[in-house]
Structures are given as structure tokens and as C-alpha cells.
Write an enzyme that holds these catalytic residues in place. Sequence first.
Site, short mmCIF file in Angstrom:
data_model
loop_
_atom_site.label_atom_id
_atom_site.label_comp_id
_atom_site.label_asym_id
_atom_site.label_seq_id
_atom_site.Cartn_x
_atom_site.Cartn_y
_atom_site.Cartn_z
N ALA A 1 4.67 -0.97 1.66
CA ALA A 1 5.54 0.21 1.75
C ALA A 1 5.13 1.23 2.82
O ALA A 1 5.75 2.28 2.93
CB ALA A 1 5.57 0.90 0.38
N LYS B 1 5.84 -6.46 -0.90
CA LYS B 1 6.08 -6.60 0.55
C LYS B 1 5.23 -5.61 1.33
O LYS B 1 4.74 -5.92 2.40
CB LYS B 1 7.56 -6.38 0.86
CG LYS B 1 8.45 -7.53 0.41
CD LYS B 1 9.84 -7.42 0.98
CE LYS B 1 10.74 -8.51 0.41
NZ LYS B 1 12.12 -8.42 0.92
N ARG C 1 -0.84 -8.48 -7.82
CA ARG C 1 0.57 -8.08 -7.79
C ARG C 1 1.02 -8.24 -6.34
O ARG C 1 0.50 -7.58 -5.45
CB ARG C 1 0.72 -6.61 -8.20
CG ARG C 1 2.12 -6.08 -7.91
CD ARG C 1 2.16 -4.56 -7.79
NE ARG C 1 1.80 -3.91 -9.02
CZ ARG C 1 1.29 -2.66 -9.05
NH1 ARG C 1 1.09 -1.97 -7.96
NH2 ARG C 1 0.98 -2.11 -10.20
N THR D 1 8.94 -7.36 -6.58
CA THR D 1 9.97 -7.21 -5.54
C THR D 1 11.32 -7.08 -6.22
O THR D 1 11.47 -7.48 -7.38
CB THR D 1 9.96 -8.43 -4.58
OG1 THR D 1 11.00 -8.27 -3.61
CG2 THR D 1 10.19 -9.76 -5.29
N GLN E 1 -0.30 -6.88 -0.08
CA GLN E 1 0.93 -6.63 0.68
C GLN E 1 1.26 -7.78 1.64
O GLN E 1 0.46 -8.11 2.52
CB GLN E 1 0.76 -5.34 1.49
CG GLN E 1 0.55 -4.11 0.63
CD GLN E 1 -0.21 -3.01 1.33
OE1 GLN E 1 -1.14 -3.29 2.11
NE2 GLN E 1 0.13 -1.76 1.05
N ASP F 1 -3.12 0.04 -7.12
CA ASP F 1 -2.11 0.01 -6.05
C ASP F 1 -2.81 -0.20 -4.71
O ASP F 1 -3.97 0.18 -4.55
CB ASP F 1 -1.36 1.34 -5.99
CG ASP F 1 -0.35 1.51 -7.11
OD1 ASP F 1 -0.13 0.56 -7.88
OD2 ASP F 1 0.22 2.62 -7.22
N ARG G 1 9.38 7.17 0.62
CA ARG G 1 9.27 5.72 0.85
C ARG G 1 10.49 5.00 0.26
O ARG G 1 11.01 4.06 0.86
CB ARG G 1 7.97 5.17 0.23
CG ARG G 1 6.73 5.57 1.02
CD ARG G 1 5.53 4.68 0.69
NE ARG G 1 4.94 4.98 -0.61
CZ ARG G 1 4.05 5.95 -0.82
NH1 ARG G 1 3.65 6.72 0.17
NH2 ARG G 1 3.53 6.15 -2.01
N ARG G 2 10.95 5.44 -0.91
CA ARG G 2 12.13 4.79 -1.53
C ARG G 2 13.38 5.06 -0.69
O ARG G 2 14.23 4.19 -0.53
CB ARG G 2 12.36 5.30 -2.96
CG ARG G 2 11.19 5.07 -3.90
CD ARG G 2 10.94 3.61 -4.24
NE ARG G 2 10.21 2.81 -3.28
CZ ARG G 2 8.87 2.80 -3.15
NH1 ARG G 2 8.11 3.54 -3.88
NH2 ARG G 2 8.32 2.00 -2.24
P1 FDA Z 1 13.48 -5.20 0.08
O1 FDA Z 1 13.04 -3.86 0.55
O2 FDA Z 1 13.71 -6.28 1.05
O3 FDA Z 1 14.62 -5.07 -0.94
C1 FDA Z 1 15.30 -6.15 -1.56
C2 FDA Z 1 16.52 -5.61 -2.26
O4 FDA Z 1 16.11 -4.73 -3.32
C3 FDA Z 1 17.41 -4.72 -1.39
O5 FDA Z 1 18.34 -5.49 -0.69
C4 FDA Z 1 18.03 -3.80 -2.40
O6 FDA Z 1 19.08 -4.47 -3.08
C5 FDA Z 1 16.93 -3.58 -3.39
N1 FDA Z 1 16.10 -2.38 -3.05
C6 FDA Z 1 14.88 -2.36 -2.49
N2 FDA Z 1 14.41 -1.10 -2.35
C7 FDA Z 1 15.38 -0.31 -2.82
C8 FDA Z 1 15.50 1.11 -2.96
N3 FDA Z 1 14.52 1.94 -2.57
N4 FDA Z 1 16.64 1.59 -3.49
C9 FDA Z 1 17.63 0.76 -3.90
N5 FDA Z 1 17.56 -0.59 -3.80
C10 FDA Z 1 16.47 -1.11 -3.26
N6 FDA Z 1 3.89 -1.21 -2.07
C11 FDA Z 1 2.64 -1.00 -1.59
O7 FDA Z 1 2.45 -0.91 -0.37
N7 FDA Z 1 1.59 -0.91 -2.46
C12 FDA Z 1 1.74 -1.04 -3.80
O8 FDA Z 1 0.76 -0.96 -4.54
C13 FDA Z 1 3.05 -1.25 -4.32
N8 FDA Z 1 3.27 -1.38 -5.65
C14 FDA Z 1 4.53 -1.76 -6.10
C15 FDA Z 1 4.74 -2.04 -7.45
C16 FDA Z 1 5.97 -2.53 -7.86
C17 FDA Z 1 6.18 -2.84 -9.31
C18 FDA Z 1 7.02 -2.74 -6.92
C19 FDA Z 1 8.35 -3.32 -7.33
C20 FDA Z 1 6.82 -2.41 -5.61
C21 FDA Z 1 5.60 -1.90 -5.18
N9 FDA Z 1 5.39 -1.57 -3.85
C22 FDA Z 1 4.12 -1.34 -3.40
C23 FDA Z 1 6.56 -1.36 -2.95
C24 FDA Z 1 6.87 -2.56 -2.12
O9 FDA Z 1 5.86 -2.78 -1.18
C25 FDA Z 1 8.21 -2.38 -1.38
O10 FDA Z 1 8.12 -1.27 -0.55
C26 FDA Z 1 9.41 -2.19 -2.30
O11 FDA Z 1 9.29 -2.98 -3.45
C27 FDA Z 1 10.73 -2.58 -1.60
O12 FDA Z 1 10.67 -3.91 -1.19
P2 FDA Z 1 11.37 -5.16 -1.96
O13 FDA Z 1 10.29 -6.13 -2.24
O14 FDA Z 1 12.09 -4.70 -3.12
O15 FDA Z 1 12.27 -5.82 -0.86
#
Ligand code: FDA
Length: 289
Positions: free
Chosen positions: A178, A176, A173, A215, A152, A123, A270-271
Amino acid sequence: MTVAHSQSYDSGLVERLLFRVARKWVAGYSSADAIEAALDANRRGMSAILNFLGEDTADEGQVGATVDEYLLLMGMMHDKNVQGCASVKPTQLGLAIDYEMCRQNFKKLAARARERGQFLWIDMESAKFTEDTITLYLELLKENPDVGIAVQAYLKRSGADLLHIIEHGGKVRLVKGAYHELEEHAFASGEDVDSNYLHLLKMLAGGDNFFAVATHDSKLIDEAIKLGGKCEFQLLMGIRDELKSQLVASKMTVAEYIPYGGQWLPYSVRRIRERKRNLLLLARSLIQQ
Ligand code: FDA
């Protein structure tokens, strides 16, 4: 006596209420809970990526216990025929204490993963650890090709990092990002992050290395499907389950990232921060207790 008792009762109650919300994103407290959730992901057509929660560990004993937990987990995954692997945060293996300690610990886990025929993900954490994490990853990669690293899209440096990692045959991987980062390091607007994500995705899809599109953003997932390449889709436990099923039904390779363990609070925060609706979920759970 009475005060101390009521304080511990209150903190226990708050923890239980928060955990009720966190349970959506976290498999439970134990490795047995994680294995159960992983087998459930397997039944739904996905592989599982298991993470033992914990970060910024400052205590060497705690680091040692975390290494033991991952070794145990890898054995359990093997014994229970779980399709999947582990994903580990460098600061849980000691990066905030000493680089060399962290490197040795990762070497141990990478060797065990290899013995068990499992992949190992690293990660990516906050920007102060990026440089060391990439250096460590490239070292591990020399001994084990089945190790991958998160990159990221919100970091301005990631284009250059990605190029470097791709050149070394690394497996990425793409996320975006976190953490809260300074504007000096990271794009501030969602549009800029998304456009950098697409840019990095094109770099990955244009190369020969395996990569993961991590994502829940449908637009970016659609772009990834159009671009093709040797990739899998990775989504977090408890988020967009309908999208996971659609991807599986369209014959895409999908993995679910499943965290577990007692340190569920920072991960859950964070979530919650990522989506206003999750704050409502939290409020509703507190009111309904
Ligand atoms: P975005 O946040 O723009 O969300 C897109 C859509 O997804 C939203 O409109 C909603 O519908 C849905 N969604 C997103 N988050 C949600 C939530 N919490 N609850 C409900 N719906 C939600 N980060 C990091 O810094 N280091 C890492 O190592 C990792 N590892 C990692 C592994 C995996 C498998 C995933 C999927 C993500 C990570 N992340 C991570 C987290 C990542 O950086 C990011 O914070 C989250 O994935 C949320 O961003 P999205 O890409 O989903 O886009």
C-alpha cells in the site's frame, strides 16, 4: 482573535467532512467503537482483526500509550467474547525510534495475546522497515507460534523473504502493498504485482503453514480457492462487503480488518488513492456538506 477562531472552525469543518468519508473504512475513534464493529463482523460470520491507527511515531510517550491501548483492547476483546485479534504496525511500537524498544513492546503484546488465546498480526510498512520487521518477526515467532506477518507482493525481495519465513514455520498475510516505493524495490505495473502475488500465493499454498490471502481482487481470490491450503481470506472494513458474504456463504474462513482511532487520515488517504471512485466519494461529500 477572530482570525484564529475562524481558522480553527475551518480545520474542524474540513476534518469532520473528511471523517464522514473515512468512516466507511474506520470503525470510529474509540476502542468501544472498534469492539462494536468487531462484534458486527462476528455476526456476519467473520472474525475481526483490529488495528489502532497510528504510524511513524517519533515520540516515546506516544509509543507507550499505544502499547497500553493494545493491552486494553486485547482485554476488551476477551471480555466481550470477540472472535478475532489485533494487528499492529511496527512504527507505532517505536521501530522508527529504536529497534530494541520496538522488540520489547512487541514481546509484551505477543505475551498478552498468548495469555488471552489470541493471534497477533504484524502489519508491513514502507520498504525501509522491511528488513527490521522480518528480523523482529522471526524472533517473536521463537516464543509464540501464533504471530503472523504481512508480506507485500509489490516488493521484488518478497519471494526470497517468503522462502525464509516459510522455512522458519512463519505465518504470512499476503497483500499487494500500500505504500509508494521506488522502482528499484517494487514492481511498477499492476500486472507485475498481480503476477508476483500469484507466484507467492503458490509458494504459500504449496507449504504446510497457515497463511492469509488479504486482497479484494476476485481473480486472485478465485486462484487461492483453486489452490487450497490452510488459509483464510482477509478483507478491509468498508470494501467489497458482498464478496465477504459470498466467501462466508461458501464456507471459507474470512476475517475483516477493522481500523479505529484518531489517526485515521494516512490510512484513509491510502484507501482513496487505491480507487478513483473513492475520490468521487470524497468530492461528493465535500459538495454535499
Ligand atoms: P486492487 O487494489 O487491485 O483491488 C482489487 C479490487 O478490489 C478493485 O478492483 C476494487 O473492486 C476493490 N478495491 C480495492 N481497494 C479498494 C478501495 N480502497 N475502495 C473500494 N474498492 C477497492 N498493505 C500493506 O502494505 N501492509 C499491510 O500490512 C497491509 N495489511 C492489509 C490487511 C488486509 C486485511 C488487507 C485486505 C489489505 C492490507 N494491505 C496492507 C493493503 C494492501 O496492500 C492493498 O493496498 C489493498 O488491499 C488494495 O489492494 P487489493 O489487493 O485489494 O487489490
